[in-house]
Scaffold this motif. Structure first.
Motif, PDB file in Angstrom:
ATOM      1  N   UNK A 102       4.394  -6.039  84.845  1.00  0.00           N
ATOM      2  CA  UNK A 102       4.437  -4.745  84.163  1.00  0.00           C
ATOM      3  C   UNK A 102       4.038  -4.969  82.708  1.00  0.00           C
ATOM      4  N   UNK A 103       2.875  -4.422  82.325  1.00  0.00           N
ATOM      5  CA  UNK A 103       2.294  -4.702  81.014  1.00  0.00           C
ATOM      6  C   UNK A 103       2.711  -3.704  79.935  1.00  0.00           C
ATOM      7  N   UNK A 104       3.505  -2.688  80.315  1.00  0.00           N
ATOM      8  CA  UNK A 104       3.980  -1.689  79.354  1.00  0.00           C
ATOM      9  C   UNK A 104       2.814  -1.115  78.550  1.00  0.00           C
ATOM     10  N   UNK A 105       1.812  -0.668  79.242  1.00  0.00           N
ATOM     11  CA  UNK A 105       0.598  -0.217  78.563  1.00  0.00           C
ATOM     12  C   UNK A 105       0.750   1.136  77.891  1.00  0.00           C
ATOM     13  N   UNK A 106       1.709   1.958  78.342  1.00  0.00           N
ATOM     14  CA  UNK A 106       1.892   3.260  77.720  1.00  0.00           C
ATOM     15  C   UNK A 106       0.842   4.257  78.176  1.00  0.00           C
ATOM     16  N   UNK A 107       0.640   5.284  77.364  1.00  0.00           N
ATOM     17  CA  UNK A 107      -0.281   6.369  77.724  1.00  0.00           C
ATOM     18  C   UNK A 107      -1.698   6.030  77.288  1.00  0.00           C
ATOM     19  N   UNK A 108      -2.415   5.319  78.137  1.00  0.00           N
ATOM     20  CA  UNK A 108      -3.829   5.021  77.904  1.00  0.00           C
ATOM     21  C   UNK A 108      -4.492   4.735  79.241  1.00  0.00           C
ATOM     22  N   UNK A 109      -5.724   4.310  79.212  1.00  0.00           N
ATOM     23  CA  UNK A 109      -6.487   4.125  80.448  1.00  0.00           C
ATOM     24  C   UNK A 109      -6.325   2.733  81.054  1.00  0.00           C
ATOM     25  N   UNK A 110      -5.554   1.854  80.410  1.00  0.00           N
ATOM     26  CA  UNK A 110      -5.355   0.521  80.958  1.00  0.00           C
ATOM     27  C   UNK A 110      -4.445   0.582  82.186  1.00  0.00           C
ATOM     28  N   UNK A 111      -4.586  -0.388  83.081  1.00  0.00           N
ATOM     29  CA  UNK A 111      -3.705  -0.477  84.246  1.00  0.00           C
ATOM     30  C   UNK A 111      -2.273  -0.746  83.795  1.00  0.00           C
ATOM     31  N   UNK A 112      -1.313  -0.103  84.460  1.00  0.00           N
ATOM     32  CA  UNK A 112       0.092  -0.296  84.115  1.00  0.00           C
ATOM     33  C   UNK A 112       0.586  -1.685  84.504  1.00  0.00           C
ATOM     34  N   UNK A 113       0.052  -2.220  85.611  1.00  0.00           N
ATOM     35  CA  UNK A 113       0.524  -3.494  86.147  1.00  0.00           C
ATOM     36  C   UNK A 113      -0.647  -4.317  86.670  1.00  0.00           C
ATOM     37  N   UNK A 114      -0.402  -5.603  86.845  1.00  0.00           N
ATOM     38  CA  UNK A 114      -1.310  -6.469  87.587  1.00  0.00           C
ATOM     39  C   UNK A 114      -0.529  -7.099  88.733  1.00  0.00           C
ATOM     40  N   UNK A 115      -1.230  -7.381  89.837  1.00  0.00           N
ATOM     41  CA  UNK A 115      -0.600  -7.905  91.037  1.00  0.00           C
ATOM     42  C   UNK A 115      -1.108  -9.305  91.366  1.00  0.00           C
ATOM     43  N   UNK A 116      -0.206 -10.135  91.866  1.00  0.00           N
ATOM     44  CA  UNK A 116      -0.586 -11.463  92.336  1.00  0.00           C
ATOM     45  C   UNK A 116      -0.149 -11.624  93.784  1.00  0.00           C
ATOM     46  N   UNK A 117      -1.071 -12.055  94.633  1.00  0.00           N
ATOM     47  CA  UNK A 117      -0.755 -12.404  96.017  1.00  0.00           C
ATOM     48  C   UNK A 117      -0.168 -13.801  96.030  1.00  0.00           C
ATOM     49  N   UNK A 118       0.825 -14.021  96.888  1.00  0.00           N
ATOM     50  CA  UNK A 118       1.371 -15.368  97.062  1.00  0.00           C
ATOM     51  C   UNK A 118       1.612 -15.634  98.547  1.00  0.00           C
ATOM     52  N   UNK A 119       1.765 -16.906  98.892  1.00  0.00           N
ATOM     53  CA  UNK A 119       2.212 -17.272 100.230  1.00  0.00           C
ATOM     54  C   UNK A 119       3.647 -17.785 100.185  1.00  0.00           C
ATOM     55  N   UNK A 120       4.380 -17.397  99.151  1.00  0.00           N
ATOM     56  CA  UNK A 120       5.749 -17.865  98.963  1.00  0.00           C
ATOM     57  C   UNK A 120       6.722 -17.083  99.840  1.00  0.00           C
ATOM     58  N   UNK A 121       7.747 -17.764 100.301  1.00  0.00           N
ATOM     59  CA  UNK A 121       8.770 -17.126 101.124  1.00  0.00           C
ATOM     60  C   UNK A 121       9.867 -16.576 100.214  1.00  0.00           C
ATOM     61  N   UNK A 122       9.482 -15.572  99.430  1.00  0.00           N
ATOM     62  CA  UNK A 122      10.393 -14.943  98.492  1.00  0.00           C
ATOM     63  C   UNK A 122      10.199 -13.436  98.582  1.00  0.00           C
ATOM     64  N   UNK A 123      11.065 -12.696  97.904  1.00  0.00           N
ATOM     65  CA  UNK A 123      10.900 -11.249  97.840  1.00  0.00           C
ATOM     66  C   UNK A 123       9.969 -10.898  96.674  1.00  0.00           C
ATOM     67  N   UNK A 124       9.540  -9.651  96.630  1.00  0.00           N
ATOM     68  CA  UNK A 124       8.691  -9.183  95.532  1.00  0.00           C
ATOM     69  C   UNK A 124       9.423  -9.362  94.197  1.00  0.00           C
ATOM     70  N   UNK A 125       8.701  -9.867  93.205  1.00  0.00           N
ATOM     71  CA  UNK A 125       9.288 -10.108  91.888  1.00  0.00           C
ATOM     72  C   UNK A 125       8.462  -9.415  90.816  1.00  0.00           C
ATOM     73  N   UNK A 126       9.147  -9.010  89.721  1.00  0.00           N
ATOM     74  CA  UNK A 126       8.455  -8.322  88.632  1.00  0.00           C
ATOM     75  C   UNK A 126       8.709  -9.020  87.307  1.00  0.00           C
TER      76      UNK A 126
END
Length: 218
Positions: A102-126
């Motif tokens: 979560x990049x805290x971009x605020x009110x602009x045209x930038x993406x709010x978040x970026x995502x990473x794929x993993x093969x880890x046996x874990x739950x989603x993390x932020x």
């Protein structure tokens, strides 16, 4: 607690990472943590204030990625974290553990978040870390257009086990700096000579500083 290395190794390659990875045996690195080019035209983007982004190196890295690179990453790594993995979904398996920045971009045209794929046996993390345009007060000066915060890469490193991490798209060397700071061996590959030189300098500077774990133990 993970065993800390008493002597770290750093191995840097200037060239095409596909050639380097093809020379490596299956599952030969503990983890790949990387941010490959997505081919989304970032070299034509502008900052929030409308200014054109200035690039030190070439824009060859911004072209769509050959899927062979993803295939090789999966083949050689025991654990894998690929930022922008949502752009390569057709080449990756379903994942239980996506990482969200979560990049805290605020009110602009930038993406709010970026995502990473993993093969880890874990739950989603932020991970929460503001990283708005290069002129933002809480964002340090960048030397690469898609540079990630060192704190973000240290967070990724803490998710994986083992001592050796590879970043086949090293860029300005942020993953390498994070590895040095946290006591992991690092292998980095970068095809652009300008960014390779920047990464080499940044990692060398990190090696001259006390490790974070050593500082915390004082």
């Amino acid at each position: 607690e993970r065993r800390r290395q008493t002597k770290l190794t750093v191995e840097l390659h200037l060239g095409d990472c596909l050639e380097v990875m093809r020379s490596m045996p299956d599952k030969s690195v503990d983890a790949v943590i990387t941010d490959p080019p997505y081919g989304i035209g970032v070299t034509n983007m502008r900052l929030g204030n409308g200014k054109q982004i200035i690039y030190r190196g070439s824009s060859e890295w911004d072209k769509p990625l050959n899927p062979d690179y993803i295939t090789e990453i999966i083949r050689i790594s025991k654990q894998t974290i690929i930022w922008g993995g949502n752009y390569f979904a057709e080449y990756l398996t379903n994942s239980r553990c996506w990482l969200v920045w979560d990049k805290h971009t605020g009110a602009n045209s930038f993406a709010d978040c970026e995502l990473a794929w993993t093969n880890l046996n874990k739950v989603v993390k932020k991970f929460d870390r503001s990283w708005v345009g290069a002129n933002a007060k809480d964002t340090p000066a960048r030397v690469h257009p898609t540079q990630k915060p060192i704190e973000l890469m240290r967070w990724c490193i803490d998710m994986v086990e083992g001592d050796t991490i590879l970043d086949p798209f090293m860029g300005s060397g942020t993953t390498g700096v994070a590895c040095v700071q946290t006591g992991r061996n690092f292998i980095g590959v970068e095809i652009d000579p300008t960014y390779y030189a920047i990464a080499e300098r940044r990692i060398a500077e990190a090696q001259m500083q006390p490790r974070l774990a050593d500082v915390a133990a004082e």
